[in-house]
Write a protein that holds these residues in place. Structure first.
Motif, short mmCIF file in Angstrom:
data_model
loop_
_atom_site.label_atom_id
_atom_site.label_comp_id
_atom_site.label_asym_id
_atom_site.label_seq_id
_atom_site.Cartn_x
_atom_site.Cartn_y
_atom_site.Cartn_z
N PHE A 108 12.03 75.72 10.11
CA PHE A 108 12.34 74.54 10.93
C PHE A 108 11.10 74.07 11.70
O PHE A 108 10.86 72.87 11.81
CB PHE A 108 13.48 74.84 11.92
CG PHE A 108 14.81 75.00 11.26
CD1 PHE A 108 15.23 74.08 10.29
CD2 PHE A 108 15.65 76.05 11.57
CE1 PHE A 108 16.46 74.22 9.68
CE2 PHE A 108 16.88 76.20 10.96
CZ PHE A 108 17.29 75.28 10.00
N TYR B 61 5.39 69.07 10.42
CA TYR B 61 5.06 68.12 9.38
C TYR B 61 5.52 66.71 9.77
O TYR B 61 4.80 65.72 9.63
CB TYR B 61 5.70 68.54 8.05
CG TYR B 61 5.61 67.47 6.99
CD1 TYR B 61 4.42 67.25 6.31
CD2 TYR B 61 6.71 66.68 6.69
CE1 TYR B 61 4.32 66.25 5.36
CE2 TYR B 61 6.64 65.69 5.75
CZ TYR B 61 5.45 65.47 5.07
OH TYR B 61 5.36 64.48 4.14
N VAL B 62 6.75 66.63 10.30
CA VAL B 62 7.31 65.33 10.69
C VAL B 62 6.51 64.73 11.83
O VAL B 62 6.18 63.54 11.82
CB VAL B 62 8.80 65.49 11.09
CG1 VAL B 62 9.31 64.21 11.75
CG2 VAL B 62 9.65 65.83 9.89
N PRO C 8 11.34 59.18 14.02
CA PRO C 8 11.07 60.49 13.41
C PRO C 8 10.28 61.40 14.34
O PRO C 8 10.53 62.61 14.38
CB PRO C 8 10.23 60.15 12.17
CG PRO C 8 10.49 58.73 11.89
CD PRO C 8 10.88 58.08 13.18
N MET D 105 12.58 63.07 16.65
CA MET D 105 13.38 64.09 15.98
C MET D 105 12.56 65.32 15.66
O MET D 105 13.03 66.45 15.75
CB MET D 105 13.98 63.52 14.68
CG MET D 105 15.08 62.52 14.93
SD MET D 105 16.32 63.19 16.05
CE MET D 105 16.17 62.05 17.40
N GLY D 106 11.29 65.09 15.25
CA GLY D 106 10.41 66.22 14.99
C GLY D 106 10.24 67.04 16.26
O GLY D 106 10.26 68.28 16.24
N VAL E 13 12.37 67.28 18.75
CA VAL E 13 13.61 68.01 18.99
C VAL E 13 13.65 69.27 18.12
O VAL E 13 13.96 70.38 18.58
CB VAL E 13 14.85 67.12 18.70
CG1 VAL E 13 16.12 67.97 18.71
CG2 VAL E 13 14.96 66.00 19.71
N LEU E 14 13.31 69.09 16.84
CA LEU E 14 13.38 70.20 15.89
C LEU E 14 12.45 71.35 16.33
O LEU E 14 12.86 72.51 16.37
CB LEU E 14 12.98 69.68 14.50
CG LEU E 14 13.47 70.48 13.31
CD1 LEU E 14 14.98 70.62 13.34
CD2 LEU E 14 13.05 69.77 12.02
N MET F 233 13.62 72.89 19.85
CA MET F 233 14.86 73.67 19.74
C MET F 233 14.63 74.96 18.96
O MET F 233 15.22 76.00 19.26
CB MET F 233 15.96 72.85 19.08
CG MET F 233 16.53 71.78 19.97
SD MET F 233 17.17 72.46 21.51
CE MET F 233 16.37 71.41 22.69
N SER F 234 13.78 74.91 17.92
CA SER F 234 13.51 76.12 17.15
C SER F 234 12.83 77.16 18.03
O SER F 234 13.14 78.36 17.95
CB SER F 234 12.62 75.80 15.94
OG SER F 234 13.22 74.80 15.17
N LEU G 165 13.08 77.36 21.30
CA LEU G 165 14.10 77.83 22.22
C LEU G 165 15.00 78.87 21.56
O LEU G 165 15.38 79.89 22.15
CB LEU G 165 14.94 76.63 22.68
CG LEU G 165 15.64 76.74 24.02
CD1 LEU G 165 14.63 77.00 25.12
CD2 LEU G 165 16.41 75.46 24.31
N TRP G 166 15.32 78.62 20.31
CA TRP G 166 16.17 79.54 19.55
C TRP G 166 15.47 80.90 19.40
O TRP G 166 16.08 81.95 19.58
CB TRP G 166 16.50 78.91 18.18
CG TRP G 166 17.40 79.72 17.32
CD1 TRP G 166 18.20 80.77 17.69
CD2 TRP G 166 17.61 79.54 15.92
NE1 TRP G 166 18.90 81.24 16.62
CE2 TRP G 166 18.55 80.51 15.51
CE3 TRP G 166 17.10 78.66 14.97
CZ2 TRP G 166 18.98 80.62 14.19
CZ3 TRP G 166 17.53 78.76 13.67
CH2 TRP G 166 18.47 79.73 13.28
#
Lengths: 167, 500
Positions: A27, A33-34, A55, A58-59, A61-62, A65-66, A68-69
């Motif tokens: 992720f 990349y995005v 985009p 969104m990149g 966020v991705l 969040m990853s 944070l995960w």
């Protein structure tokens, strides 16, 4: 993202499962990349927001969040869920890919007939008779039902001896 | 009286013999999908979208809607007869439904469930009729900033309610949005994330994505159930509930309708929450609550009424505001868009006839399902006796045909396979799939309204907070996203619901 993340064996309960690490890594990679490519698309133009703005968000966020995960997992690793039936996954995915690869060459009827015979007779161990009946109905039967019933044309073979006889 | 006239016009359009056949076929397919454990409503509806693409818009949508609520009827059958729910929304029915089967009242349980579903579905559809005009008129005041804010609320609700972890739900939502962005950018016309492939200029087909993520991945993660029981169709004579059973279920149906209708209106709530709460209500208020768990008819009537009232009520936000309340409805919305219909306030001004025909068909479909369900119970149980290997082969057959016929190209079959593997990985990582479907469908609309708003305001983000409606909506959305910090509780059922 990758199939490896699914195939990995569950690790010890106290550590972060390898499949989770692979997933998070994938992720983050997609997110980065995005982010990079949306910069290239342009975040802002003289008219207002550019094609890269959404985009980019969104990149972001991705990636965030990853991360944070990952922090959550390091603090308290989640239970590793059951693995998957590897044989089933490989059989279904490979047979589907082969079917898609040869469908335009062999035509829908022949390729689907072989596909169904594989799943019914070889994998499902149905009897020859029931396998043949279902495979014929699902290939030749479906071809004509879709062609005449729903006006949906499924492909015929690209080779002359086959397409001449209607396959 | 305007509404009545519109509705009557809708009935006239829905009662043509073609549309009746579409409704009938949709109900039949929906029930079968509901009965089959391997394939849920999301993949079921997505799978059949390509097959309806050659039909006219009214017929196609009538059929897909019928499939959608048909699954809610079908899910009950396996809950009662097999103790395994066909759909998550019927899971709670297994308790008293299967207990009734063991004491020989399976037929009565199925009939009560079907009647309850009919009552709940019909009343919820009446609610849609009543709400359509006023909400639709309100919706016309909505400009791009308000539309964007509305979608923020819808998406944040779904993200907040899906699965156990908000972090994972946001990952899923972001993935869906990114997938929806592949192709030509809707405002400036620049290609994005096409990796130089011409085929991707039109974007990734959402049908192939959804069939892969929801359908194929379900087959790939299939595990044999060693405790599977054998089914026996109840005899026709036992199908009639006794007078006491009717009397006892009436109040439960009333409670179920109220609960399902109310929760169906909230985006992110799934039918299983409604049926669980309805069961809880029976435990609290029913006069026979001490019999619950031992085959009490209330335990079937309440939840089954609630999940159908929910399914039909969930169409209200779609028709009036253009906001899909659940993943299945998001797929349905995708079908609307592919037919050139934009669900939302403008639907009733621009395509009023089609909209009312679809609403009328909801009444017809609920009646058809009531008539189909109970007498054909023998047919449904015989489907359950088909060996898993044959079912898998046939479902794969339909997936391949469905994916191929989107653009008549095997490219989409490969897309489906790829997303099937992605879906399997996401399931394994316990990332909820629902936010992804929702953002996949809403993504393009959301981006367009954001960029239109910013063009109106010449790049000033203040436009979202200067306008009262959008300010309130954005505020609600932010509140929802930060709700875990406020330690608000959410229904437990949402954590386990496979639909989320």
């Amino acid at each position: 993202m990758t199939t490896e993340s699914v195939m990995t064996k569950p690790g010890s309960a106290a550590r972060v499962a390898p499949s989770v690490l692979v997933g998070i890594g994938a992720f983050v990679a997609v997110g980065v990349y995005v982010l990079v490519s949306s910069l290239g698309l342009g975040l802002w133009t003289s008219l207002g927001p550019g094609p890269g703005l959404f985009p980019f968000a969104m990149g972001a966020v991705l990636v965030s969040m990853s991360i944070l995960w990952l922090v959550q997992e390091l603090r308290r690793p989640s239970e590793t869920p059951d693995g998957v039936d590897r044989g089933l996954v490989i059989a279904v995915v490979v047979s589907l890919a082969l079917l898609a690869a040869v469908m335009d060459l062999l035509g829908f009827q022949l390729s689907m007939f072989l596909f169904l015979m594989y799943h019914l007779r070889v994998r499902g161990r149905r009897t020859w008779v029931s396998s043949l009946i279902i495979a014929l109905a699902g290939s030749v039967g479906a071809f004509y039902a879709f062609n005449y019933g729903l006006n949906v044309t499924l492909p015929v073979s690209a080779f002359s001896p086959l397409n001449v006889i209607g396959l | 009286m305007d509404i009545l006239n519109d509705l009557l016009g809708g009935f006239a359009a829905a009662m043509t013999w073609q549309n009746l056949i579409f409704a009938f076929l949709g109900c039949l397919l929906g029930t079968i999908i509901g009965v089959l454990p391997g394939i849920g409503p999301v993949a079921g509806v997505a799978l059949l979208i390509p097959l309806t693409m050659n039909l006219d818009a009214t017929g196609a949508i009538i059929m897909l809607c019928a499939i959608f609520y048909g699954t809610a009827y079908g899910g009950t059958i396996t809950s009662v007869l097999l103790n395994t729910p066909g759909e998550a929304a019927s899971a709670i029915t297994t308790i008293d439904g299967y207990a009734m089967t063991k004491i020989g009242r399976a037929g009565a349980a199925l009939t009560i469930a079907a009647v309850g579903s009919f009552v709940g579905g019909t009343i919820a559809t009446l609610g849609l009729v009543a709400a359509a005009k006023p909400l639709g008129e309100l919706g016309l005041l909505v400009g791009p900033p308000e539309f964007f804010a509305l979608m923020v609320v819808g998406i944040s609700l779904l993200v907040a309610l899906a699965g156990r972890s908000m972090v994972k739900a946001l990952i899923s939502g972001a993935l869906g949005l990114l997938i929806s962005m592949v192709g030509i950018d809707p405002v400036a016309g620049a290609p994005r994330f096409t990796f130089g492939m011409d085929r991707l200029l039109d974007g990734v087909s959402f049908v192939a994505v959804i069939v892969g993520v929801f359908g194929l991945s379900e087959i790939l993660s299939y595990r044999k159930d060693p405790h599977a029981a054998t089914v026996h169709a109840p005899g026709l004579r036992s199908l009639l509930p006794s007078r006491t059973e009717w009397r006892r279920s009436a109040p439960s149906m009333a409670r179920g309708t109220g609960i399902g209708f109310g929760l169906g209106l909230i985006p992110g709530m799934t039918g299983s929450v409604s049926s669980l709460l309805a069961y809880g209500a029976e435990k609290k208020f029913s006069r026979h609550r001490n019999e619950l768990g031992k085959g009490a008819v209330e335990g079937v009537a309440g939840p089954e009424t609630a999940n159908n009232a929910h399914a039909n009520a969930a169409l209200i936000p779609l028709f009036t505001l253009g906001i899909p309340a659940s993943p299945t409805i998001a797929v349905l919305m995708g079908a609307f868009l592919q037919q050139g219909l934009t669900p939302g306030p403008t639907l009733f001004t621009e395509n009023s006839e089609i909209a009312w025909a679809i609403i009328a068909s909801l009444f017809i479909g609920n009646l058809l399902l009531l008539l189909l369900n109970v007498p054909l119970v023998g047919l449904w149980t015989s489907i359950l006796r088909v060996p898993a290997s044959i079912l898998t082969a046939l479902i794969l057959l339909f997936m391949v045909i469905g994916a191929y016929t989107i653009n008549f190209s095997v490219f989409d079959v490969f897309v489906m396979i790829g997303f099937g593997l992605l879906g399997l990985a996401l399931r394994h990582l316990q990332i909820p799939l629902a936010p992804m479907v929702l953002t996949l469908v809403l993504g393009p609309l959301m981006e367009r309204s954001l960029r239109e708003s910013l063009e109106i305001s010449q790049g000033d983000f203040g436009i979202f907070v200067n306008r009262p409606i959008s300010m309130v909506l954005i505020g609600i959305g932010v509140l929802i996203i930060f709700s875990p910090l406020l330690k608000l509780r959410k229904p437990k059922a949402l954590d386990e619901d496979p639909e989320t």
